[in-house]
Design a protein around this motif. Structure first.
Motif, mmCIF file in Angstrom:
data_model
loop_
_atom_site.group_PDB
_atom_site.id
_atom_site.type_symbol
_atom_site.label_atom_id
_atom_site.label_comp_id
_atom_site.label_asym_id
_atom_site.label_seq_id
_atom_site.Cartn_x
_atom_site.Cartn_y
_atom_site.Cartn_z
ATOM 1 N N ALA A 103 82.430 67.610 19.739
ATOM 2 C CA ALA A 103 83.482 67.705 20.755
ATOM 3 C C ALA A 103 83.388 69.054 21.472
ATOM 4 O O ALA A 103 83.061 70.074 20.870
ATOM 5 C CB ALA A 103 84.856 67.547 20.105
ATOM 6 N N ASP A 104 83.693 69.050 22.776
ATOM 7 C CA ASP A 104 83.669 70.288 23.556
ATOM 8 C C ASP A 104 84.976 71.058 23.452
ATOM 9 O O ASP A 104 85.005 72.263 23.665
ATOM 10 C CB ASP A 104 83.380 69.967 25.027
ATOM 11 N N ASP A 105 86.057 70.347 23.132
ATOM 12 C CA ASP A 105 87.351 71.006 22.948
ATOM 13 C C ASP A 105 88.230 70.087 22.106
ATOM 14 O O ASP A 105 87.882 68.932 21.853
ATOM 15 C CB ASP A 105 88.016 71.315 24.292
ATOM 16 N N TYR A 106 89.387 70.597 21.690
ATOM 17 C CA TYR A 106 90.211 69.917 20.702
ATOM 18 C C TYR A 106 91.663 70.224 21.002
ATOM 19 O O TYR A 106 92.017 71.384 21.215
ATOM 20 C CB TYR A 106 89.831 70.456 19.318
ATOM 21 N N LEU A 107 92.521 69.207 21.025
ATOM 22 C CA LEU A 107 93.933 69.395 21.337
ATOM 23 C C LEU A 107 94.772 68.564 20.380
ATOM 24 O O LEU A 107 94.556 67.361 20.228
ATOM 25 C CB LEU A 107 94.215 68.982 22.792
ATOM 26 N N MET A 151 88.821 66.042 22.195
ATOM 27 C CA MET A 151 89.416 65.214 21.164
ATOM 28 C C MET A 151 90.914 65.475 21.049
ATOM 29 O O MET A 151 91.368 66.612 21.148
ATOM 30 C CB MET A 151 88.743 65.463 19.815
ATOM 31 N N LEU A 152 91.670 64.391 20.832
ATOM 32 C CA LEU A 152 93.106 64.457 20.589
ATOM 33 C C LEU A 152 93.373 64.002 19.166
ATOM 34 O O LEU A 152 92.745 63.062 18.691
ATOM 35 C CB LEU A 152 93.867 63.534 21.547
ATOM 36 N N THR A 153 94.316 64.653 18.510
ATOM 37 C CA THR A 153 94.656 64.195 17.170
ATOM 38 C C THR A 153 96.049 64.627 16.780
ATOM 39 O O THR A 153 96.543 65.661 17.237
ATOM 40 C CB THR A 153 93.676 64.723 16.117
ATOM 41 N N ALA A 154 96.679 63.824 15.936
ATOM 42 C CA ALA A 154 97.972 64.186 15.368
ATOM 43 C C ALA A 154 97.780 65.147 14.205
ATOM 44 O O ALA A 154 98.729 65.763 13.742
ATOM 45 C CB ALA A 154 98.709 62.933 14.903
ATOM 46 N N ARG A 155 96.530 65.259 13.724
ATOM 47 C CA ARG A 155 96.220 66.176 12.629
ATOM 48 C C ARG A 155 95.631 67.443 13.223
ATOM 49 O O ARG A 155 94.482 67.479 13.612
ATOM 50 C CB ARG A 155 95.221 65.533 11.663
ATOM 51 N N GLY A 156 96.437 68.489 13.295
ATOM 52 C CA GLY A 156 96.002 69.694 13.994
ATOM 53 C C GLY A 156 95.528 70.805 13.098
ATOM 54 O O GLY A 156 95.469 71.956 13.508
ATOM 55 N N GLY A 157 95.198 70.482 11.824
ATOM 56 C CA GLY A 157 94.773 71.516 10.900
ATOM 57 C C GLY A 157 93.424 72.109 11.258
ATOM 58 O O GLY A 157 92.639 71.527 11.990
ATOM 59 N N ASP A 196 86.597 55.376 14.074
ATOM 60 C CA ASP A 196 87.486 56.474 14.424
ATOM 61 C C ASP A 196 86.843 57.392 15.453
ATOM 62 O O ASP A 196 85.673 57.256 15.804
ATOM 63 C CB ASP A 196 87.918 57.254 13.176
ATOM 64 N N GLY A 197 87.648 58.339 15.945
ATOM 65 C CA GLY A 197 87.179 59.208 17.008
ATOM 66 C C GLY A 197 85.999 60.077 16.625
ATOM 67 O O GLY A 197 85.129 60.356 17.459
ATOM 68 N N LEU A 198 85.943 60.519 15.360
ATOM 69 C CA LEU A 198 84.819 61.351 14.935
ATOM 70 C C LEU A 198 83.509 60.574 14.987
ATOM 71 O O LEU A 198 82.488 61.083 15.444
ATOM 72 C CB LEU A 198 85.064 61.882 13.523
ATOM 73 N N THR A 199 83.542 59.332 14.516
ATOM 74 C CA THR A 199 82.351 58.488 14.562
ATOM 75 C C THR A 199 81.921 58.242 16.003
ATOM 76 O O THR A 199 80.730 58.331 16.339
ATOM 77 C CB THR A 199 82.618 57.141 13.871
#
Length: 239
Positions: free
Chosen positions: A97-101, A79-85, A61-64
């Motif tokens: 990650a440097d940023d998150y969307l 990082m991109l994710t459908a889980r935005g919590g 996965d992306g975190l790994t």
């Protein structure tokens, strides 16, 4: 002049194509990957400036993958994710990650974030030959500012996330001074602090882990109550 090269890693072909079209239209070179295996192969053979990395990928996965990138490179990662919590955003930052969307997103917002992250990354002096690179030493440790590398007293080299390297440089440039979270956030991430924004705290936590600095009795980076953080040792500039 070479265009910045963006690697988009996402298993959704529609998103890959959308981003490829939009980013190319805005002057970027774009390469696409559908999984981590493809990402690693492309990184081994191409010069990439920034990785846009989906969290939910088949296989690793992306975190790994983000954690692996942090141990090998100083490449900026969005990082991109459908889980935005909030928890997912914090975990993404903790992995480097440097940023998150969060999905769904407007490509214009991603473009703006790419520009900001690349600008932040290049706020460091350009990487140069080892003999010419500016280094900041403290208590046996050394930060190679140009390369974003932290070297331990035992000679172990750690590739820092771009945000972590900028934060450590900022602390080293202001030793024994309490620096507020709002100031740090603006300098490191170039944004204002929002309620419950823990980006700086996450970076501090990662730096403490790298330095072996226990959070309850830190030797190097102390928490200043109701203010922010303070580096408790002096830095020496080396070239």
């Amino acid at each position: 002049m070479r265009s910045d090269h963006i690697l988009v890693v996402d298993d959704d072909p529609d998103i890959r194509q959308l981003l490829a079209t939009y980013l190319k239209k805005n002057g970027y070179q774009v390469t696409l990957a559908e999984d981590g295996q493809t990402m690693h192969r492309l990184l081994a053979h191409q010069a990439i400036d920034l990785v846009v990395l989906d969290l939910m990928l088949p296989g690793e996965d992306g975190l790994t993958l983000c954690r692996e990138l942090r141990t090998r490179t100083a490449l900026p990662v969005i990082m991109l994710t459908a889980r935005g919590g909030l928890v997912d955003r914090i975990v993404g930052l903790e992995m480097g990650a440097d940023d998150y969307l969060a999905k769904p997103f407007d490509p214009r917002e991603l473009l703006a974030r790419i520009r900001v992250v690349l600008k932040r990354t290049r706020s460091f002096p350009p990487q140069s030959a080892p003999d010419d690179a500016t280094r900041l030493g403290f208590a046996g440790w050394e930060l190679d500012v140009g390369a974003g590398l932290l070297r331990s007293p035992k000679g172990v080299t750690i590739a820092l996330a771009g945000s972590d390297a900028r934060l450590l440089q900022l602390l080293l440039n202001h030793p024994n001074q309490a620096l507020g979270r709002d100031f740090l956030l603006q300098q490191v991430f170039q944004k204002e602090r929002m309620p419950f924004d823990r980006a700086i705290d996450v970076c501090i936590s990662r730096l403490r882990q790298h330095l072996g600095d226990p959070p309850r009795s830190p030797r190097f980076i102390q928490t200043v109550r109701n203010q922010g953080y303070r580096l408790t040792v002096d830095a020496v500039e080396r070239r």
